[in-house]
Design a protein around this motif. Sequence first.
Motif: not given
Length: 266
Positions: A153-170
């Motif tokens: 929730x906080x991450x996705x409100x700070x960085x662009x979607x693809x950067x957030x998803x990369x951090x979350x998925x990997x």
Amino acid sequence: MTTSDILIRNLNAQGILRLTLNDVARRNALSEAMLAALGQAFEDAASDPAVRVIVLAANGPAFCAGHDLKEMTAGRAHKDGGKAYFAKVMSLCAGVMQGIVNCPKPVIAEVTGVATAAGCQLVASCDLAIAADTALFSTPGVHIGLFCSTPMVALSRNVADKHAMEMLLTGDMTQADRAAEIGLVNRAVAPDLLEETAMELARKIASKSSMTLATGKRAYYTQREMTLPQAYDYASGVMVENMLAQDACEGIGAFIEKRAPEWQDA
């Protein structure tokens, strides 16, 4: 260890409140005690006129390791397998993160070491963040079968979607310089310059009208959840009210008269 031991409060003469996570043995994990201490500290600071800016720092090699997984695992012993306990902890954590956003005082994270999972969420929830260039960030829940949904929730409100998803998925570690590139932190500096850089930023902000800062912070987080027309309507109303405030009159007058403003914080 008492609440006062795990979170150190220090308010200086300039109105800068340093909150220092100090549960070094548990890598400053967000235990129930730590969440309670943080929640109370931000609640107290919000209503304390002496506090102008908050710097959130940490002792030890880790800024914050996220939730206390040993404490969470112990919760599974409850008859419901821990469901009610997990819900309680998630609610406490969400309350702290929202407390940071809703606090009228600007909050700066001063990040040394590692910030993982809910620790990364803590950094992302702050208004600003300065990191040591040796700091590391990650949302590693996927490694243990637990997606970092609330940090998301906080991450996705700070960085662009693809950067957030990369951090979350990997779940991979993100270097401080990369964290600055993607907007998770404002900048990365040498470790020996970290505290002074964060405090210099805090002093600069503390010199402004606290009324203006509170107005702006509240407006920023409110308007970003609106459509563009709604945001402009709302922000226009805020500007009108702000123009009528004593400090706006003083600040504009001081600018025209080429002198330093004398804030009344009103």
